[in-house]
Scaffold this active site. Structure first.
Site, PDB file in Angstrom:
ATOM      1  N   GLU A  85      22.512  34.889  47.967  1.00  0.00           N
ATOM      2  CA  GLU A  85      22.944  35.626  49.160  1.00  0.00           C
ATOM      3  C   GLU A  85      23.167  34.639  50.301  1.00  0.00           C
ATOM      4  O   GLU A  85      22.433  33.657  50.452  1.00  0.00           O
ATOM      5  CB  GLU A  85      21.882  36.637  49.576  1.00  0.00           C
ATOM      6  CG  GLU A  85      21.817  37.870  48.707  1.00  0.00           C
ATOM      7  CD  GLU A  85      20.825  38.892  49.254  1.00  0.00           C
ATOM      8  OE1 GLU A  85      20.258  38.645  50.347  1.00  0.00           O
ATOM      9  OE2 GLU A  85      20.608  39.920  48.582  1.00  0.00           O
ATOM     10  N   ASP A 111      18.842  33.703  45.393  1.00  0.00           N
ATOM     11  CA  ASP A 111      19.713  34.580  44.605  1.00  0.00           C
ATOM     12  C   ASP A 111      21.180  34.465  45.035  1.00  0.00           C
ATOM     13  O   ASP A 111      22.002  35.298  44.667  1.00  0.00           O
ATOM     14  CB  ASP A 111      19.251  36.031  44.692  1.00  0.00           C
ATOM     15  CG  ASP A 111      19.321  36.575  46.114  1.00  0.00           C
ATOM     16  OD1 ASP A 111      19.641  35.793  47.036  1.00  0.00           O
ATOM     17  OD2 ASP A 111      19.066  37.782  46.297  1.00  0.00           O
ATOM     18  N   LYS A 122      63.386  29.094  37.083  1.00  0.00           N
ATOM     19  CA  LYS A 122      62.489  29.166  35.927  1.00  0.00           C
ATOM     20  C   LYS A 122      62.402  30.593  35.409  1.00  0.00           C
ATOM     21  O   LYS A 122      62.426  31.548  36.188  1.00  0.00           O
ATOM     22  CB  LYS A 122      61.107  28.631  36.285  1.00  0.00           C
ATOM     23  CG  LYS A 122      60.366  29.421  37.354  1.00  0.00           C
ATOM     24  CD  LYS A 122      59.024  28.778  37.677  1.00  0.00           C
ATOM     25  CE  LYS A 122      58.303  29.553  38.775  1.00  0.00           C
ATOM     26  NZ  LYS A 122      57.052  28.916  39.191  1.00  0.00           N
ATOM     27  N   ARG A 156      47.995  35.391  46.933  1.00  0.00           N
ATOM     28  CA  ARG A 156      48.952  35.581  45.839  1.00  0.00           C
ATOM     29  C   ARG A 156      48.911  37.001  45.280  1.00  0.00           C
ATOM     30  O   ARG A 156      49.808  37.401  44.535  1.00  0.00           O
ATOM     31  CB  ARG A 156      48.674  34.555  44.725  1.00  0.00           C
ATOM     32  CG  ARG A 156      49.152  33.157  45.088  1.00  0.00           C
ATOM     33  CD  ARG A 156      48.783  32.131  44.020  1.00  0.00           C
ATOM     34  NE  ARG A 156      47.383  31.721  44.124  1.00  0.00           N
ATOM     35  CZ  ARG A 156      46.826  30.787  43.364  1.00  0.00           C
ATOM     36  NH1 ARG A 156      47.548  30.181  42.423  1.00  0.00           N
ATOM     37  NH2 ARG A 156      45.557  30.453  43.528  1.00  0.00           N
ATOM     38  N   THR A 184      53.796  23.980  36.384  1.00  0.00           N
ATOM     39  CA  THR A 184      55.193  24.202  36.752  1.00  0.00           C
ATOM     40  C   THR A 184      55.737  23.039  37.574  1.00  0.00           C
ATOM     41  O   THR A 184      56.868  22.591  37.384  1.00  0.00           O
ATOM     42  CB  THR A 184      55.327  25.518  37.544  1.00  0.00           C
ATOM     43  OG1 THR A 184      54.876  26.598  36.734  1.00  0.00           O
ATOM     44  CG2 THR A 184      56.763  25.767  37.949  1.00  0.00           C
ATOM     45  N   HIS A 224      51.075  32.697  51.651  1.00  0.00           N
ATOM     46  CA  HIS A 224      51.895  32.726  50.442  1.00  0.00           C
ATOM     47  C   HIS A 224      53.053  33.706  50.584  1.00  0.00           C
ATOM     48  O   HIS A 224      54.142  33.466  50.055  1.00  0.00           O
ATOM     49  CB  HIS A 224      51.026  33.095  49.236  1.00  0.00           C
ATOM     50  CG  HIS A 224      51.769  33.089  47.945  1.00  0.00           C
ATOM     51  ND1 HIS A 224      52.315  31.938  47.411  1.00  0.00           N
ATOM     52  CD2 HIS A 224      52.074  34.097  47.076  1.00  0.00           C
ATOM     53  CE1 HIS A 224      52.917  32.226  46.266  1.00  0.00           C
ATOM     54  NE2 HIS A 224      52.779  33.527  46.051  1.00  0.00           N
TER      55      HIS A 224
END
Length: 338
Positions: free
Chosen positions: A48, A46, A203, A105, A237, A139
């Site tokens: 796990e 399953d 940008k 992020r 980007t 980040h």
């Protein structure tokens, strides 16, 4: 309690090749065989996660090497359950070596009724029993403050600087480019290391994930442009920025990215883009498509992580690895003239 003596390494399934490379690098430094702790990290039917450690780790200084990259949730659960297994086996100290820290992020609320998932992950890691975190290029630097435990954040830019000096002979012709205003600090730091000029791609987004317009701030005509960033996901980007720089007169465009997430159409975009080369690290295990791409090159992080683990185990400075004089010998095999 064996803290300060030879550390022991354990790996999940996120990036075993990197874990094995770190073990080999540490074996070279210590002059004795360092292997990964014999354990199994598997799934039940399953899905796990199940962990069983086959070695005695009582009183040991344990380092779990596990990026929380795709599949992020599975790899995060592996990290937490491996930690619980070691804690219940009486390990003296448990350090999580997370080369790529997933959910980074989501470090702030960008709009109403949204989570700060990076903080939640930090709470889960601390609650599982991890006492220290070693990672690379978070980040957002403030994520270190989400933890009530020591966080050592390594930087890829010193390694990138060694690589650039090795592969680019005319450093005075290079301009380091930040792909957005938020990454200027990272780009400036690399530019100072190699004595290069700095430019910015400004940008503006019309909607999340959609770039409406891009403008180059700085002189890039007749220059070799190197775009520097921490994460490349779908590469949209990045490829647009590379095309804009070429249209603005750049002779060549290269990119150095700390974490090559490279999901969806990313590899195809990079292959067809104006980028002459994309250099990423191996904090995320590269897919077959990434490894086969003609203009993508991978820089190893095992030397810097291996040395950082040894420094943590011995109680010596980790920040010393930010200096070129210290890092150069660590990477001498890859850059002999660094």
């Amino acid at each position: 309690m064996n803290v300060g003596f030879q550390p022991k390494l354990m790996s999940g399934n996120a990036n075993r090749p990197l874990a094995q490379s770190i073990a080999k690098r540490m074996s070279f430094h210590l002059g004795t065989q360092v292997g990964l702790v014999n354990a199994r990290v598997e799934r039940f039917n399953d899905q796990e996660v199940f962990v069983e450690v086959y070695e005695n780790v009582r009183g040991e200084d344990m380092f779990i090497i596990q990026s929380t990259s795709n599949p992020a949730n599975d790899n995060l659960m592996e990290l937490l359950i491996m930690t619980d297994a070691l804690r219940r086996s009486s390990a003296a100290r448990i350090t999580a070596v997370i080369p790529y820290f997933g959910y980074a992020r989501q470090d702030r609320r960008t709009k109403a009724r949204t989570p700060i998932s990076a903080k939640l992950v930090a709470n889960l890691i601390a609650g599982a029993g991890i006492e220290r975190v070693l990672t690379m290029d978070l980040h957002a630097a403030q994520i270190q403050g989400f933890f009530d435990l020591p966080v050592d954040n390594l930087y890829a830019s010193p390694v990138f600087a060694l690589d650039i000096r090795h592969n680019f002979k005319k450093l005075d012709k290079i301009t380091v480019v930040s792909p957005d205003v938020g990454g200027v600090g990272r780009a400036r730091e690399l530019a100072e290391r190699i004595g290069a000029d700095l430019a910015i791609v400004d940008k503006r987004r019309s909607a999340p994930g959609e770039v409406a317009s891009m403008t180059v701030i700085g002189e890039v005509k007749d220059r070799v442009c190197i775009i520097i960033d921490d994460i490349c996901d779908t590469a949209g980007t990045l490829c647009k920025a590379a095309g804009l720089l070429k249209d603005s007169g750049a002779t060549e465009v290269h990119a150095y990215i700390s974490h090559g997430v490279l999901s969806g159409p990313a590899v195809e975009r990079v292959t067809k883009s104006a980028l002459k080369s994309l250099v990423i690290t191996d904090t995320i295990e590269p897919t077959e498509a990434v490894a086969a791409a003609p203009n993508i090159r991978i820089v190893p992080t095992a030397p810097i992580f291996g040395q950082a683990i040894l420094n943590i185990a011995k109680g010596t400075s980790v920040s010393s690895l930010f200096d070129d004089e210290t890092l150069g010998p660590v990477y001498e095999r890859f850059y002999p003239n660094a």
